[in-house]
Design a protein around this motif. Structure first.
Motif, PDB file in Angstrom:
ATOM      1  N   LYS A 134       0.843  -1.197   0.000  1.00 49.48           N
ATOM      2  CA  LYS A 134       0.000   0.000   0.000  1.00 49.48           C
ATOM      3  C   LYS A 134       0.881   1.250   0.000  1.00 49.48           C
ATOM      4  O   LYS A 134       1.852   1.342   0.768  1.00 49.48           O
ATOM      5  N   GLY A 135       0.537   2.186  -0.881  1.00 45.57           N
ATOM      6  CA  GLY A 135       1.304   3.409  -0.997  1.00 45.57           C
ATOM      7  C   GLY A 135       2.424   3.344  -2.025  1.00 45.57           C
ATOM      8  O   GLY A 135       3.004   4.372  -2.388  1.00 45.57           O
ATOM      9  N   GLY A 136       2.719   2.166  -2.507  1.00 42.71           N
ATOM     10  CA  GLY A 136       3.776   1.990  -3.493  1.00 42.71           C
ATOM     11  C   GLY A 136       3.308   2.299  -4.914  1.00 42.71           C
ATOM     12  O   GLY A 136       2.155   2.645  -5.156  1.00 42.71           O
ATOM     13  N   ILE A 137       4.243   2.166  -5.853  1.00 39.03           N
ATOM     14  CA  ILE A 137       3.945   2.403  -7.269  1.00 39.03           C
ATOM     15  C   ILE A 137       3.848   1.058  -7.993  1.00 39.03           C
ATOM     16  O   ILE A 137       4.752   0.226  -7.881  1.00 39.03           O
TER      17      ILE A 137
ATOM     18  N   ARG B 288      -4.564   8.979  -9.951  1.00 39.72           N
ATOM     19  CA  ARG B 288      -3.356   8.211  -9.593  1.00 39.72           C
ATOM     20  C   ARG B 288      -2.853   7.336 -10.742  1.00 39.72           C
ATOM     21  O   ARG B 288      -1.833   6.662 -10.600  1.00 39.72           O
ATOM     22  N   PHE B 289      -3.574   7.329 -11.846  1.00 42.62           N
ATOM     23  CA  PHE B 289      -3.237   6.461 -12.976  1.00 42.62           C
ATOM     24  C   PHE B 289      -2.590   7.270 -14.099  1.00 42.62           C
ATOM     25  O   PHE B 289      -3.130   8.297 -14.514  1.00 42.62           O
ATOM     26  N   THR B 290      -1.449   6.767 -14.602  1.00 43.04           N
ATOM     27  CA  THR B 290      -0.723   7.441 -15.675  1.00 43.04           C
ATOM     28  C   THR B 290      -0.327   6.419 -16.723  1.00 43.04           C
ATOM     29  O   THR B 290       0.148   5.330 -16.394  1.00 43.04           O
ATOM     30  N   ILE B 291      -0.553   6.782 -17.996  1.00 45.06           N
ATOM     31  CA  ILE B 291      -0.016   5.998 -19.093  1.00 45.06           C
ATOM     32  C   ILE B 291       1.202   6.730 -19.629  1.00 45.06           C
ATOM     33  O   ILE B 291       1.139   7.923 -19.937  1.00 45.06           O
ATOM     34  N   SER B 292       2.313   5.984 -19.775  1.00 43.70           N
ATOM     35  CA  SER B 292       3.490   6.503 -20.458  1.00 43.70           C
ATOM     36  C   SER B 292       3.614   5.780 -21.785  1.00 43.70           C
ATOM     37  O   SER B 292       3.468   4.556 -21.843  1.00 43.70           O
TER      38      SER B 292
ATOM     39  N   ASP C 278       0.681   5.650  -5.446  1.00 46.40           N
ATOM     40  CA  ASP C 278       0.009   5.500  -4.144  1.00 46.40           C
ATOM     41  C   ASP C 278      -1.002   4.356  -4.209  1.00 46.40           C
ATOM     42  O   ASP C 278      -2.186   4.531  -3.914  1.00 46.40           O
ATOM     43  N   SER C 279      -0.538   3.180  -4.614  1.00 44.75           N
ATOM     44  CA  SER C 279      -1.426   2.027  -4.806  1.00 44.75           C
ATOM     45  C   SER C 279      -2.205   1.717  -3.532  1.00 44.75           C
ATOM     46  O   SER C 279      -1.668   1.775  -2.416  1.00 44.75           O
TER      47      SER C 279
END
Lengths: 114, 114
Positions: free
Chosen positions: B15-18, B61-65, B79-80
């Motif tokens: 929890k809180g990780g990427i 909290r969601f990002t596409i690269s 921040d999973s």
């Protein structure tokens, strides 16, 4: 709106039996799809339709048939069920928005062939 | 040339990780790349999507690269949270086909530990 509905939720078939998986959408979407989902394999497209009266094969069509007589309904027919057709089946619908197509999925049908 | 390869198959994050999930595609004509999220017993639902004319898209909290030259794209969940525990599918589409067909990756099962 109910969205995309699928029946039945679960089904056990004997080898060689036939059945129809029902799919209905109430969003007036032109595009509809059938997928099967197997563990570790993702979602594989079985058949799709771009409008009433128009259907076409996807990646894994063998052993299946579809029809699209109305905008709302897109049933999937399994003839002569085989153990390899044990899977979770999802129906989806979509519409075109600025050239992209968000697909809306039903809750799925879990099918076991023994 | 129609494949989309997704990794890892499973992922455990505190929890809180990427959380980072990667996808690679082969067909350079693909021009729409969505990510779908699926909770147990449910159908997939669109999470976020990107076109190849941008290198990054962020929604909460969601990002596409997106790396067009490498033909790769990835989903980052910052921040999973335990509520993010689900299966994630990347997909690719050729919008010019006017079918809305998606080619899905194999899926990644994410578990976020409290």
């Amino acid at each position: 709106n109910a969205g995309v509905t699928q029946t039945p939720k679960f089904r056990i078939l004997k080898i060689g039996q036939s059945m129809t998986l029902q799919c209905t959408q109430d969003m007036n979407h032109n595009y509809m799809y059938w997928y099967r989902q197997d563990p570790g394999m993702g979602l594989k497209l079985i058949y799709y339709s771009v409008g009433a009266g128009i259907t076409d094969k996807g990646e894994v069509p063998n052993g299946y048939n579809v029809s699209r007589s109305t905008t709302e309904d897109f049933p999937l027919r399994l003839e002569l069920a085989a153990p390899s057709q044990t899977s979770v089946y999802f129906c989806a619908s979509s519409y075109s928005r600025t050239g992209t197509y968000e697909q809306y999925f039903g809750p799925g049908t879990r099918l076991t062939v023994t | 040339q129609q494949q989309v390869k997704q990794s890892p198959q499973s992922l455990i994050v505190q929890k809180g990780g990427i959380s980072i999930i990667n996808c690679a595609y082969e067909n350079t004509a693909f021009d729409y790349f969505p990510w779908y999220q699926q909770f147990p017993g449910k159908g997939p639902a669109l999470l976020i999507a990107i076109r190849p004319d941008v290198s990054e898209k962020k929604e909460g909290r969601f990002t596409i690269s997106f790396n067009k030259s490498a033909k790769q794209f990835s989903l980052h969940i910052m921040d999973s949270q335990p509520g993010d525990s689900a299966t994630y599918f990347c997909a690719a589409s050729l919008t010019i086909s006017n079918t809305g067909k998606l080619i899905f990756g194999q899926g990644t099962t994410l578990q976020v530990k409290p």
